[in-house]
Design a protein around this motif. Structure first.
Motif, PDB file in Angstrom:
ATOM      1  N   UNK A 270       0.842  -1.188   0.000  1.00  0.00           N
ATOM      2  CA  UNK A 270       0.000   0.000   0.000  1.00  0.00           C
ATOM      3  C   UNK A 270       0.885   1.249   0.000  1.00  0.00           C
ATOM      4  N   UNK A 271       0.822   2.007  -1.064  1.00  0.00           N
ATOM      5  CA  UNK A 271       1.579   3.245  -1.172  1.00  0.00           C
ATOM      6  C   UNK A 271       0.552   4.371  -1.277  1.00  0.00           C
ATOM      7  N   UNK A 272       0.443   5.188  -0.249  1.00  0.00           N
ATOM      8  CA  UNK A 272      -0.663   6.150  -0.162  1.00  0.00           C
ATOM      9  C   UNK A 272      -2.001   5.436  -0.410  1.00  0.00           C
ATOM     10  N   UNK A 273      -2.138   4.229   0.109  1.00  0.00           N
ATOM     11  CA  UNK A 273      -3.346   3.406  -0.037  1.00  0.00           C
ATOM     12  C   UNK A 273      -3.625   2.999  -1.479  1.00  0.00           C
ATOM     13  N   UNK A 274      -2.588   3.022  -2.291  1.00  0.00           N
ATOM     14  CA  UNK A 274      -2.732   2.601  -3.683  1.00  0.00           C
ATOM     15  C   UNK A 274      -1.740   1.481  -3.964  1.00  0.00           C
ATOM     16  N   UNK A 275      -2.047   0.680  -4.992  1.00  0.00           N
ATOM     17  CA  UNK A 275      -1.176  -0.454  -5.323  1.00  0.00           C
ATOM     18  C   UNK A 275      -1.008  -0.535  -6.847  1.00  0.00           C
ATOM     19  N   UNK A 276      -0.025  -1.276  -7.276  1.00  0.00           N
ATOM     20  CA  UNK A 276       0.234  -1.569  -8.692  1.00  0.00           C
ATOM     21  C   UNK A 276       0.232  -0.318  -9.576  1.00  0.00           C
ATOM     22  N   UNK A 277      -0.513  -0.334 -10.675  1.00  0.00           N
ATOM     23  CA  UNK A 277      -0.401   0.783 -11.639  1.00  0.00           C
ATOM     24  C   UNK A 277      -0.900   2.099 -11.045  1.00  0.00           C
ATOM     25  N   UNK A 278      -1.915   2.001 -10.154  1.00  0.00           N
ATOM     26  CA  UNK A 278      -2.416   3.221  -9.520  1.00  0.00           C
ATOM     27  C   UNK A 278      -1.360   3.785  -8.564  1.00  0.00           C
ATOM     28  N   UNK A 279      -0.691   2.868  -7.868  1.00  0.00           N
ATOM     29  CA  UNK A 279       0.414   3.268  -6.996  1.00  0.00           C
ATOM     30  C   UNK A 279       1.576   3.837  -7.798  1.00  0.00           C
ATOM     31  N   UNK A 280       1.782   3.291  -8.994  1.00  0.00           N
ATOM     32  CA  UNK A 280       2.832   3.791  -9.882  1.00  0.00           C
ATOM     33  C   UNK A 280       2.582   5.270 -10.240  1.00  0.00           C
ATOM     34  N   UNK A 281       1.336   5.590 -10.600  1.00  0.00           N
ATOM     35  CA  UNK A 281       1.021   6.980 -10.953  1.00  0.00           C
ATOM     36  C   UNK A 281       1.314   7.901  -9.769  1.00  0.00           C
ATOM     37  N   UNK A 282       0.985   7.418  -8.567  1.00  0.00           N
ATOM     38  CA  UNK A 282       1.217   8.223  -7.365  1.00  0.00           C
ATOM     39  C   UNK A 282       2.715   8.395  -7.106  1.00  0.00           C
ATOM     40  N   UNK A 283       3.460   7.306  -7.250  1.00  0.00           N
ATOM     41  CA  UNK A 283       4.901   7.374  -7.008  1.00  0.00           C
ATOM     42  C   UNK A 283       5.565   8.301  -8.034  1.00  0.00           C
ATOM     43  N   UNK A 284       5.132   8.183  -9.279  1.00  0.00           N
ATOM     44  CA  UNK A 284       5.679   9.051 -10.330  1.00  0.00           C
ATOM     45  C   UNK A 284       5.377  10.513  -9.996  1.00  0.00           C
ATOM     46  N   UNK A 285       4.167  10.753  -9.522  1.00  0.00           N
ATOM     47  CA  UNK A 285       3.787  12.126  -9.190  1.00  0.00           C
ATOM     48  C   UNK A 285       4.662  12.688  -8.073  1.00  0.00           C
ATOM     49  N   UNK A 286       4.973  11.847  -7.086  1.00  0.00           N
ATOM     50  CA  UNK A 286       5.846  12.288  -5.997  1.00  0.00           C
ATOM     51  C   UNK A 286       7.253  12.589  -6.503  1.00  0.00           C
ATOM     52  N   UNK A 287       7.617  11.956  -7.635  1.00  0.00           N
ATOM     53  CA  UNK A 287       8.910  12.218  -8.265  1.00  0.00           C
ATOM     54  C   UNK A 287       8.834  13.381  -9.255  1.00  0.00           C
ATOM     55  N   UNK A 288       7.638  13.955  -9.391  1.00  0.00           N
ATOM     56  CA  UNK A 288       7.484  15.120 -10.256  1.00  0.00           C
ATOM     57  C   UNK A 288       6.973  14.834 -11.662  1.00  0.00           C
ATOM     58  N   UNK A 289       6.457  13.630 -11.888  1.00  0.00           N
ATOM     59  CA  UNK A 289       5.968  13.269 -13.220  1.00  0.00           C
ATOM     60  C   UNK A 289       4.451  13.113 -13.209  1.00  0.00           C
ATOM     61  N   UNK A 290       3.773  13.895 -14.022  1.00  0.00           N
ATOM     62  CA  UNK A 290       2.308  13.887 -14.074  1.00  0.00           C
ATOM     63  C   UNK A 290       1.798  12.846 -15.089  1.00  0.00           C
ATOM     64  N   UNK A 291       0.693  12.190 -14.770  1.00  0.00           N
ATOM     65  CA  UNK A 291       0.055  11.249 -15.702  1.00  0.00           C
ATOM     66  C   UNK A 291      -1.036  11.939 -16.515  1.00  0.00           C
ATOM     67  N   UNK A 292      -1.161  11.491 -17.760  1.00  0.00           N
ATOM     68  CA  UNK A 292      -2.147  12.056 -18.685  1.00  0.00           C
ATOM     69  C   UNK A 292      -2.987  10.929 -19.274  1.00  0.00           C
ATOM     70  N   UNK A 293      -4.278  11.217 -19.478  1.00  0.00           N
ATOM     71  CA  UNK A 293      -5.154  10.230 -20.120  1.00  0.00           C
ATOM     72  C   UNK A 293      -5.713  10.767 -21.418  1.00  0.00           C
TER      73      UNK A 293
END
Ligand code: GDP
Ligand code: MN
Length: 304
Positions: A270-293
């Protein structure tokens, strides 16, 4: 005797641009694969990105189903790499067999999606994705395309189309074709609910959770009020319209290799209560990378 050879790579010479073909950028297409679908392979062959710039990486579970999928995959690889025209052949192909057991062997769509099975299953998926990523990402990789083994239909220009947006992380909308019994016609429906924008309700729910709890999307019994990309398609069908996302799905997902090199991976916890690909987006955001859809840019999931 000669000194041992040293290979030098200057990472700042590895470009990651919106014109990846022109700039001869290498792409790694990564697929965790529990089952082999011929339609997946046929779609992959139809991708018009120069195949000599594409490396394929697969990870398959070490069980009966995984063995069967590996055999089927290897047959198609031999056909393409040895017996088909030069332009069809991929630069290289890597197959990994998982060294840990899938937690809940062989599940159909219904069983997989049961809420109580999700945490364990998605933690295992994270580990499979991380193993695959860390064993294949090379010094000359510009892009990583995550593509599930049951994505059977995409535009042939998928890679260049997504890359043209020049975003660190970009995700198309994953749908599923089905036969609509009521309307008596072929129809389509959203499949992947992991691409979303966060909501205050979800934030409050997460704040009240235990440290190891995860907040999942797409389940009626947890109303998160997140805004799902699945329902953001617009009538104009403008395929290039963009939305910012806080969670992403991994059925088809293009990532600049630098995002992974920075350390963004798929948390199997659980990373900020998120896992797998959703957790990935969160981790990337903490590193300064925004996700786009891209809500109107569709890819299609197999229908079991
Ligand atoms: P869903 O569509 O979100 O329900 O997830 P899937 O079951 O389709 O899994 C996502 C991707 O991972 C697909 O490409 C599967 O073939 C693959 N996959 C599923 N389970 C495993 C596993 O245990 N190990 C590996 N290596 N791949 C898996
Ligand atoms: Mn799937």
């Amino acid at each position: 005797q000669k000194p041992p050879p040293v290979t030098r790579y200057n990472l700042n010479n590895v470009t990651i641009t919106k014109n990846p073909i022109e700039n001869r950028e290498n792409i790694l297409v990564l697929t965790p694969m529990a089952r082999f679908y011929q339609e997946y392979w046929d779609n992959l062959l139809r991708l018009s990105y120069p195949h000599e710039l594409i490396t394929l990486g697969f990870i398959l579970p070490k069980n009966k189903e995984g063995n069967a999928a590996t055999t089927a995959l290897q047959e198609q690889i031999a056909k393409t790499q040895q017996h088909s025209a030069e332009r069809n052949r991929f630069k290289s192909i890597i197959i990994l067999r998982q060294d840990f057991d899938p937690p809940l062997a062989s599940q159909d769509e219904g069983e997989r999606h049961k809420l109580q099975n999700q945490k364990e299953r998605r933690a295992a998926m994270s580990k499979a994705r991380n193993s695959l990523l860390f064993s294949t990402l090379g010094p000359s990789t510009s892009w990583v395309l995550w593509l599930d083994a049951d994505i059977i239909e995409t535009p042939p220009t998928l890679i260049q189309d997504l890359a043209s947006h020049d975003k660190p992380i970009i995700v198309p909308n994953c749908f599923q074709r089905y036969y609509d019994e009521e309307k008596k016609m072929e129809n389509e429906r959203p499949y992947d609910f992991n691409s979303w924008q966060d909501s205050p309700v979800a934030q409050e729910l997460a704040a009240k959770m235990g440290p190891d709890d995860i907040l999942l999307e797409g389940y009626a019994d947890i109303a998160t009020y997140r805004v799902l990309m699945a329902y953001m398609t617009t009538d104009d069908g403008e395929v290039h319209s963009e939305v910012d996302l806080d969670g992403v799905g991994g059925t088809a997902l293009l990532v600049k290799a630098d995002v992974h090199r920075d350390g963004a991976m798929f948390p199997p916890f659980a990373f900020y209560h998120l896992i797998e690909t959703e957790g990935f987006a969160k981790m990337a955001k903490r590193l300064g990378w925004q996700s786009t859809g891209l809500p109107n840019y569709k890819v299609y999931h197999y229908n079991e």
